[in-house]
Scaffold this motif. Structure first.
Motif, PDB file in Angstrom:
ATOM      1  N   ILE A   1       0.865  -1.177   0.000  1.00 46.34           N
ATOM      2  CA  ILE A   1       0.000   0.000   0.000  1.00 46.34           C
ATOM      3  C   ILE A   1       0.904   1.231   0.000  1.00 46.34           C
ATOM      4  O   ILE A   1       1.630   1.485   0.956  1.00 46.34           O
ATOM      5  N   ILE A   2       0.868   1.958  -1.099  1.00 46.95           N
ATOM      6  CA  ILE A   2       1.709   3.141  -1.278  1.00 46.95           C
ATOM      7  C   ILE A   2       1.045   4.373  -0.665  1.00 46.95           C
ATOM      8  O   ILE A   2       1.707   5.278  -0.176  1.00 46.95           O
ATOM      9  N   GLY A   3      -0.271   4.397  -0.693  1.00 47.50           N
ATOM     10  CA  GLY A   3      -0.978   5.542  -0.131  1.00 47.50           C
ATOM     11  C   GLY A   3      -2.447   5.252   0.088  1.00 47.50           C
ATOM     12  O   GLY A   3      -3.041   4.428  -0.608  1.00 47.50           O
ATOM     13  N   VAL A   4      -3.010   5.924   1.075  1.00 47.19           N
ATOM     14  CA  VAL A   4      -4.443   5.850   1.369  1.00 47.19           C
ATOM     15  C   VAL A   4      -4.942   7.286   1.430  1.00 47.19           C
ATOM     16  O   VAL A   4      -4.384   8.106   2.164  1.00 47.19           O
ATOM     17  N   SER A   5      -5.956   7.584   0.637  1.00 43.73           N
ATOM     18  CA  SER A   5      -6.495   8.941   0.638  1.00 43.73           C
ATOM     19  C   SER A   5      -8.008   8.893   0.519  1.00 43.73           C
ATOM     20  O   SER A   5      -8.590   7.853   0.214  1.00 43.73           O
ATOM     21  N   PHE A   6      -8.609  10.014   0.778  1.00 40.29           N
ATOM     22  CA  PHE A   6     -10.061  10.141   0.684  1.00 40.29           C
ATOM     23  C   PHE A   6     -10.354  11.318  -0.219  1.00 40.29           C
ATOM     24  O   PHE A   6     -10.235  12.466   0.185  1.00 40.29           O
ATOM     25  N   LYS A   7     -10.694  10.998  -1.452  1.00 37.06           N
ATOM     26  CA  LYS A   7     -10.917  12.030  -2.462  1.00 37.06           C
ATOM     27  C   LYS A   7     -12.384  12.395  -2.590  1.00 37.06           C
ATOM     28  O   LYS A   7     -12.733  13.280  -3.349  1.00 37.06           O
ATOM     29  N   GLY A   8     -13.225  11.681  -1.875  1.00 38.37           N
ATOM     30  CA  GLY A   8     -14.648  11.998  -1.878  1.00 38.37           C
ATOM     31  C   GLY A   8     -15.322  11.722  -3.202  1.00 38.37           C
ATOM     32  O   GLY A   8     -14.837  10.959  -4.030  1.00 38.37           O
ATOM     33  N   SER A   9     -16.432  12.386  -3.412  1.00 39.96           N
ATOM     34  CA  SER A   9     -17.260  12.127  -4.589  1.00 39.96           C
ATOM     35  C   SER A   9     -16.607  12.579  -5.888  1.00 39.96           C
ATOM     36  O   SER A   9     -16.946  12.078  -6.949  1.00 39.96           O
ATOM     37  N   LYS A  10     -15.655  13.488  -5.822  1.00 39.49           N
ATOM     38  CA  LYS A  10     -15.017  13.959  -7.061  1.00 39.49           C
ATOM     39  C   LYS A  10     -14.188  12.863  -7.717  1.00 39.49           C
ATOM     40  O   LYS A  10     -13.811  12.967  -8.867  1.00 39.49           O
ATOM     41  N   ASN A  11     -13.918  11.788  -6.986  1.00 37.45           N
ATOM     42  CA  ASN A  11     -13.122  10.688  -7.515  1.00 37.45           C
ATOM     43  C   ASN A  11     -13.975   9.669  -8.266  1.00 37.45           C
ATOM     44  O   ASN A  11     -13.452   8.761  -8.877  1.00 37.45           O
TER      45      ASN A  11
END
Length: 162
Positions: A150-160
């Motif tokens: 796992i290189i990264g965990v993010s939360f981009k929301g609905s725009k993703n």
């Protein structure tokens, strides 16, 4: 009954599909009526096709309606954190090949791997849940066992979402 998480966008898409399917009912009924008027139903391809279309539409309507009672609608724009949960976008690297992948973890009725989203119920989704950046997960997929970092965990929301 167990609730099933779904994004606001996924829920709206299913509501729209349900409305569309229901609005097609009169058209399907008319097609059946017209095909019936052609005579012998035993060799009437138009009738068979219309009945098949009706059956598929009604089955999908029933499925969506039954699932809607189980959904827990989640606004992806409100999520954050360091661990992989529903709604997280996860950057992965195949430890053996170095191939990079990015997935957003969604529910089974809205996941679409071709658009970069997988179900939290899928083998990869299950392996990722609760993990965080730097963790390695090994999972059995159709082509065999694969290990991802796992290189990264993010939360981009609905725009993703597409």
């Amino acid at each position: 009954m167990t609730s099933i998480p779904i994004s606001v966008q996924g829920y709206k898409a299913l509501e729209e599909e349900l409305a569309r399917l229901k609005s097609e009912r009169p058209e399907i009924i008319q097609a059946i009526k017209e095909a019936r008027e052609e005579g012998d139903l035993r060799e009437n391809a138009g009738y068979d096709a219309a009945r098949e279309r009706q059956g598929m539409a009604e089955a999908r309507i029933k499925y969506i309606e039954s699932r809607m009672a189980l959904y827990q609608v989640i606004d992806l724009d409100t999520l954050s954190g360091d661990k992989v949960i529903f709604g997280a976008t996860v950057d992965l690297e195949d430890v053996d090949s170095g191939e990079a992948k990015t997935y957003t973890i969604l529910g089974p009725d809205e996941a679409d791997p071709s658009k970069g989203s997988i179900s939290f119920l899928s083998p990869v989704g299950q392996a990722l849940l609760g993990r965080e950046e730097g963790d390695e997960v090994s999972v059995e997929i159709p082509r065999g066992r694969v290990t991802y970092e796992i290189i990264g965990v993010s939360f981009k929301g609905s725009k993703n979402l597409g």
